[in-house]
Design an enzyme around this catalytic site. Structure first.
Site, PDB file in Angstrom:
ATOM      1  N   LYS A   1       0.810  -1.210   0.000  1.00 41.58           N
ATOM      2  CA  LYS A   1       0.000   0.000   0.000  1.00 41.58           C
ATOM      3  C   LYS A   1       0.859   1.282   0.000  1.00 41.58           C
ATOM      4  O   LYS A   1       2.057   1.238   0.305  1.00 41.58           O
ATOM      5  CB  LYS A   1      -0.919  -0.008   1.226  1.00 41.58           C
ATOM      6  CG  LYS A   1      -1.962  -1.129   1.213  1.00 41.58           C
ATOM      7  CD  LYS A   1      -2.934  -0.952   2.362  1.00 41.58           C
ATOM      8  CE  LYS A   1      -4.011  -2.022   2.355  1.00 41.58           C
ATOM      9  NZ  LYS A   1      -5.042  -1.756   3.394  1.00 41.58           N
TER      10      LYS A   1
ATOM     11  N   TYR B   1     -12.513  -1.894  -3.657  1.00 41.09           N
ATOM     12  CA  TYR B   1     -13.025  -1.981  -2.281  1.00 41.09           C
ATOM     13  C   TYR B   1     -14.548  -1.835  -2.208  1.00 41.09           C
ATOM     14  O   TYR B   1     -15.083  -1.503  -1.144  1.00 41.09           O
ATOM     15  CB  TYR B   1     -12.337  -0.939  -1.403  1.00 41.09           C
ATOM     16  CG  TYR B   1     -10.931  -1.341  -0.975  1.00 41.09           C
ATOM     17  CD1 TYR B   1     -10.730  -2.438  -0.135  1.00 41.09           C
ATOM     18  CD2 TYR B   1      -9.811  -0.631  -1.383  1.00 41.09           C
ATOM     19  CE1 TYR B   1      -9.462  -2.815   0.276  1.00 41.09           C
ATOM     20  CE2 TYR B   1      -8.530  -0.996  -0.977  1.00 41.09           C
ATOM     21  CZ  TYR B   1      -8.369  -2.088  -0.144  1.00 41.09           C
ATOM     22  OH  TYR B   1      -7.108  -2.460   0.264  1.00 41.09           O
TER      23      TYR B   1
ATOM     24  N   ASN C   1      -1.970   0.134   6.949  1.00 41.01           N
ATOM     25  CA  ASN C   1      -1.507  -1.182   7.405  1.00 41.01           C
ATOM     26  C   ASN C   1      -0.621  -1.897   6.386  1.00 41.01           C
ATOM     27  O   ASN C   1      -0.475  -3.108   6.417  1.00 41.01           O
ATOM     28  CB  ASN C   1      -2.681  -2.039   7.894  1.00 41.01           C
ATOM     29  CG  ASN C   1      -3.671  -2.361   6.798  1.00 41.01           C
ATOM     30  OD1 ASN C   1      -3.587  -1.821   5.695  1.00 41.01           O
ATOM     31  ND2 ASN C   1      -4.608  -3.243   7.094  1.00 41.01           N
TER      32      ASN C   1
ATOM     33  N   HIS D   1      -2.302  -5.367   1.602  1.00 44.47           N
ATOM     34  CA  HIS D   1      -3.604  -6.014   1.477  1.00 44.47           C
ATOM     35  C   HIS D   1      -3.363  -7.418   0.947  1.00 44.47           C
ATOM     36  O   HIS D   1      -2.449  -7.631   0.158  1.00 44.47           O
ATOM     37  CB  HIS D   1      -4.508  -5.265   0.490  1.00 44.47           C
ATOM     38  CG  HIS D   1      -5.696  -6.083   0.071  1.00 44.47           C
ATOM     39  ND1 HIS D   1      -6.835  -6.170   0.822  1.00 44.47           N
ATOM     40  CD2 HIS D   1      -5.883  -6.912  -0.982  1.00 44.47           C
ATOM     41  CE1 HIS D   1      -7.683  -7.008   0.234  1.00 44.47           C
ATOM     42  NE2 HIS D   1      -7.124  -7.472  -0.863  1.00 44.47           N
TER      43      HIS D   1
ATOM     44  N   GLU E   1      -9.734 -10.654  -7.421  1.00 44.67           N
ATOM     45  CA  GLU E   1      -8.794  -9.553  -7.236  1.00 44.67           C
ATOM     46  C   GLU E   1      -7.642  -9.631  -8.230  1.00 44.67           C
ATOM     47  O   GLU E   1      -7.183  -8.604  -8.743  1.00 44.67           O
ATOM     48  CB  GLU E   1      -8.297  -9.537  -5.788  1.00 44.67           C
ATOM     49  CG  GLU E   1      -9.415  -9.165  -4.809  1.00 44.67           C
ATOM     50  CD  GLU E   1      -8.995  -9.172  -3.346  1.00 44.67           C
ATOM     51  OE1 GLU E   1      -9.815  -8.792  -2.501  1.00 44.67           O
ATOM     52  OE2 GLU E   1      -7.840  -9.552  -3.037  1.00 44.67           O
TER      53      GLU E   1
HETATM   54  P1  CMP Z   1      -7.447  -4.377   3.686  1.00 45.01           P
HETATM   55  O1  CMP Z   1      -6.946  -5.773   3.879  1.00 45.01           O
HETATM   56  O2  CMP Z   1      -6.877  -3.628   2.546  1.00 45.01           O
HETATM   57  O3  CMP Z   1      -9.026  -4.421   3.514  1.00 45.01           O
HETATM   58  C1  CMP Z   1      -9.844  -3.323   3.840  1.00 45.01           C
HETATM   59  C2  CMP Z   1      -9.091  -2.232   4.531  1.00 45.01           C
HETATM   60  O4  CMP Z   1      -9.872  -1.320   5.230  1.00 45.01           O
HETATM   61  C3  CMP Z   1      -8.195  -2.828   5.602  1.00 45.01           C
HETATM   62  O5  CMP Z   1      -7.141  -3.542   5.021  1.00 45.01           O
HETATM   63  C4  CMP Z   1      -7.821  -1.604   6.405  1.00 45.01           C
HETATM   64  O6  CMP Z   1      -6.683  -0.935   5.894  1.00 45.01           O
HETATM   65  C5  CMP Z   1      -9.040  -0.727   6.199  1.00 45.01           C
HETATM   66  N1  CMP Z   1      -9.771  -0.607   7.453  1.00 45.01           N
HETATM   67  C6  CMP Z   1     -10.367  -1.576   8.137  1.00 45.01           C
HETATM   68  N2  CMP Z   1     -10.922  -1.088   9.259  1.00 45.01           N
HETATM   69  C7  CMP Z   1     -10.654   0.224   9.284  1.00 45.01           C
HETATM   70  C8  CMP Z   1     -10.963   1.282  10.172  1.00 45.01           C
HETATM   71  N3  CMP Z   1     -11.655   1.065  11.287  1.00 45.01           N
HETATM   72  N4  CMP Z   1     -10.523   2.511   9.856  1.00 45.01           N
HETATM   73  C9  CMP Z   1      -9.826   2.730   8.707  1.00 45.01           C
HETATM   74  N5  CMP Z   1      -9.515   1.763   7.831  1.00 45.01           N
HETATM   75  C10 CMP Z   1      -9.921   0.525   8.118  1.00 45.01           C
END
Ligand code: CMP
Length: 139
Positions: A10, A50, A113, A116, A127
């Site tokens: 990311k 998403y 984070n 993904h 995906e």
């Molecule tokens: P990802 O695996 O990319 O799938 C969905 C993403 O939403 C997740 O990782 C997080 O980065 C994001 N996400 C999930 N929960 C929250 C939250 N409470 N606030 C902001 N981002 C979130």
């Protein structure tokens, strides 16, 4: 069985020059990139990718953050790749991620984070197709 899964490094991680470190963790754990490219997502791509989270309160923030800079999209191949990748990434929220996982090592917050990864065989297939054509995947 040998599987393929979809992975994104990311913007938060690309920005901090972590592409190589993260690829090293994948490779060390038997996940080989069989397709990989650096792209900057359009709004349509980020929203479409998403779409499953459309109703969530963090959807807008998620879309903006995925468009905030380049990402590396990739197809990872290996034994049990879908589950293995989830183990190697660690919990979505880095506060809950196990020692040695990518999110424990590098993630900043649940929104930033760093990676993904597909959560199941069906989503992996979808995906991968969202970002790659068959001829871009070279086993
Ligand atoms: P990802 O695996 O990319 O799938 C969905 C993403 O939403 C997740 O990782 C997080 O980065 C994001 N996400 C999930 N929960 C929250 C939250 N409470 N606030 C902001 N981002 C979130």
């Amino acid at each position: 069985a040998i599987e393929r899964t979809f992975s994104i490094i990311k913007p938060d991680a690309v920005r901090r020059n972590l592409i190589g470190n993260i690829l090293a963790v994948f490779e060390k754990n038997g996940l080989r990139p069989v397709a990989l490219k650096k792209i900057k997502m359009t709004r349509a791509q980020a929203e479409g990718f998403y779409a499953v989270h459309k109703e969530r309160p963090f959807y807008g923030e998620l879309v903006e953050s995925m468009m905030s800079g380049p990402v590396v999209v990739q197809v990872l191949e290996g034994e049990n790749a879908i589950l293995k990748n989830r183990e190697v990434m660690g919990a979505t929220n880095p506060a809950n991620a196990a020692e040695g996982t990518i999110r424990k090592l590098y993630a900043v917050s649940v929104g930033e984070n760093s990676v993904h990864g597909s959560d199941a065989p069906e989503t992996a297939k979808e995906e991968i197709k969202f970002f790659f054509t068959d001829d871009e995947i070279v086993g």
